[in-house]
Design an enzyme around this catalytic site. Structure first.
Site, PDB file in Angstrom:
ATOM      1  N   ASP A  46       0.851  -1.188   0.000  1.00 29.24           N
ATOM      2  CA  ASP A  46       0.000   0.000   0.000  1.00 29.24           C
ATOM      3  C   ASP A  46       0.892   1.246   0.000  1.00 29.24           C
ATOM      4  OD1 ASP A  46      -3.218   0.525   0.982  1.00 29.24           O
ATOM      5  OD2 ASP A  46      -1.809   2.202   1.142  1.00 29.24           O
ATOM      6  N   ASN A  52     -12.809  -3.230   2.588  1.00 30.03           N
ATOM      7  CA  ASN A  52     -13.727  -2.100   2.711  1.00 30.03           C
ATOM      8  C   ASN A  52     -14.643  -2.084   1.487  1.00 30.03           C
ATOM      9  OD1 ASN A  52     -12.437  -1.251   5.082  1.00 30.03           O
ATOM     10  ND2 ASN A  52     -10.915  -0.087   3.933  1.00 30.03           N
ATOM     11  N   GLY A 103     -15.783   2.626   3.924  1.00 30.98           N
ATOM     12  CA  GLY A 103     -14.516   3.345   3.806  1.00 30.98           C
ATOM     13  C   GLY A 103     -13.736   3.040   2.545  1.00 30.98           C
ATOM     14  N   GLN A 104     -14.420   2.509   1.531  1.00 31.35           N
ATOM     15  CA  GLN A 104     -13.720   2.195   0.278  1.00 31.35           C
ATOM     16  C   GLN A 104     -13.428   3.465  -0.503  1.00 31.35           C
ATOM     17  OE1 GLN A 104     -15.877  -0.471  -2.324  1.00 31.35           O
ATOM     18  NE2 GLN A 104     -14.145  -0.653  -3.762  1.00 31.35           N
ATOM     19  N   HIS A 144     -10.312  -4.906  -3.474  1.00 29.98           N
ATOM     20  CA  HIS A 144      -8.990  -5.160  -2.902  1.00 29.98           C
ATOM     21  C   HIS A 144      -9.122  -5.617  -1.464  1.00 29.98           C
ATOM     22  CE1 HIS A 144     -10.037  -0.909  -2.462  1.00 29.98           C
ATOM     23  NE2 HIS A 144      -9.404  -0.926  -1.306  1.00 29.98           N
ATOM     24  N   LEU A 145      -8.196  -6.481  -1.078  1.00 35.28           N
ATOM     25  CA  LEU A 145      -8.126  -6.985   0.296  1.00 35.28           C
ATOM     26  C   LEU A 145      -6.882  -6.380   0.937  1.00 35.28           C
ATOM     27  CD1 LEU A 145      -8.523 -10.684   1.364  1.00 35.28           C
ATOM     28  CD2 LEU A 145      -6.525  -9.372   2.090  1.00 35.28           C
ATOM     29  N   HIS A 146      -7.070  -5.762   2.104  1.00 37.33           N
ATOM     30  CA  HIS A 146      -5.930  -5.245   2.869  1.00 37.33           C
ATOM     31  C   HIS A 146      -5.401  -6.357   3.767  1.00 37.33           C
ATOM     32  CE1 HIS A 146      -6.887  -0.808   2.314  1.00 37.33           C
ATOM     33  NE2 HIS A 146      -8.083  -1.318   2.082  1.00 37.33           N
TER      34      HIS A 146
HETATM   35  P1  AMP Z   1      -9.728   1.539   0.462  1.00 40.53           P
HETATM   36  O1  AMP Z   1      -9.810   2.811   1.269  1.00 40.53           O
HETATM   37  O2  AMP Z   1     -10.128   0.313   1.206  1.00 40.53           O
HETATM   38  O3  AMP Z   1     -10.422   1.692  -0.880  1.00 40.53           O
HETATM   39  O4  AMP Z   1      -8.184   1.335   0.192  1.00 40.53           O
HETATM   40  C1  AMP Z   1      -7.509   1.897  -0.876  1.00 40.53           C
HETATM   41  C2  AMP Z   1      -6.048   1.783  -0.559  1.00 40.53           C
HETATM   42  O5  AMP Z   1      -5.317   1.940  -1.751  1.00 40.53           O
HETATM   43  C3  AMP Z   1      -5.550   2.842   0.421  1.00 40.53           C
HETATM   44  O6  AMP Z   1      -4.984   2.191   1.547  1.00 40.53           O
HETATM   45  C4  AMP Z   1      -4.498   3.600  -0.389  1.00 40.53           C
HETATM   46  O7  AMP Z   1      -3.401   3.988   0.393  1.00 40.53           O
HETATM   47  C5  AMP Z   1      -4.119   2.594  -1.449  1.00 40.53           C
HETATM   48  N1  AMP Z   1      -3.623   3.114  -2.714  1.00 40.53           N
HETATM   49  C6  AMP Z   1      -4.200   4.061  -3.488  1.00 40.53           C
HETATM   50  N2  AMP Z   1      -3.475   4.245  -4.611  1.00 40.53           N
HETATM   51  C7  AMP Z   1      -2.435   3.380  -4.538  1.00 40.53           C
HETATM   52  C8  AMP Z   1      -1.325   3.074  -5.385  1.00 40.53           C
HETATM   53  N3  AMP Z   1      -1.134   3.702  -6.554  1.00 40.53           N
HETATM   54  N4  AMP Z   1      -0.458   2.130  -4.993  1.00 40.53           N
HETATM   55  C9  AMP Z   1      -0.613   1.491  -3.812  1.00 40.53           C
HETATM   56  N5  AMP Z   1      -1.643   1.721  -2.976  1.00 40.53           N
HETATM   57  C10 AMP Z   1      -2.516   2.653  -3.325  1.00 40.53           C
END
Ligand code: AMP
Ligand code: ZN
Length: 112
Positions: A30, A85, A91-92, A98-100
């Site tokens: 991330d 999310n 909070g997306q 995507h999976l964190h």
């Molecule tokens: P969400 O808030 O669950 O949609 O998570 C989106 C995640 O994507 C956030 O943790 C951001 O920091 C991450 N993110 C956004 N753009 C990028 C990128 N270009 N490379 C890596 N992570 C990213």
């Protein structure tokens, strides 16, 4: 999806060091890590969110890959968290499923 940043990461338009990749999934760090380990695991195929998934095999590939990444990073002993999310209240912020995978510190519960 032409304007999707995670599609661009998955198809190589944005050069990215993958933590893991196979024919269905890629994983990468991330950009704005919320823990010492913060990996995003995404399907190569575009789904706007978990709510858009219409193929159960997406879940097996995503979850199986996340567990493989956790194993490869040696996270089993101390543990980790997997989060997806979904939508505004979830909070997306990036509209590609995507999976964190978070680890490396004691994570609070409940989430904010
Ligand atoms: P969400 O808030 O669950 O949609 O998570 C989106 C995640 O994507 C956030 O943790 C951001 O920091 C991450 N993110 C956004 N753009 C990028 C990128 N270009 N490379 C890596 N992570 C990213
Ligand atoms: Zn996408």
């Amino acid at each position: 999806m032409d304007d999707c940043i995670f599609c661009k990461i998955a198809n190589g338009d944005i050069p990215t060091n993958y933590v893991y990749s196979d024919d269905r999934v890629v994983a990468f760090n991330d950009l704005n890590p919320q823990a010492p380990v913060h990996v995003l695991v995404i399907p190569r195929q575009h789904y706007a969110s978990s709510a858009a998934v219409d193929d159960p095999s997406v879940w097996s590939s995503l979850m199986d890959s996340a567990v493989k990444v956790a194993r490869s990073l040696g996270l089993e002993d101390k543990g980790y968290r997997m989060v997806i999310n979904t939508g505004t209240d979830g909070g997306q912020t990036v509209p590609h499923l995507h999976l964190h995978l978070l680890a490396g510190r004691n994570l609070g519960w409940p989430p904010g």
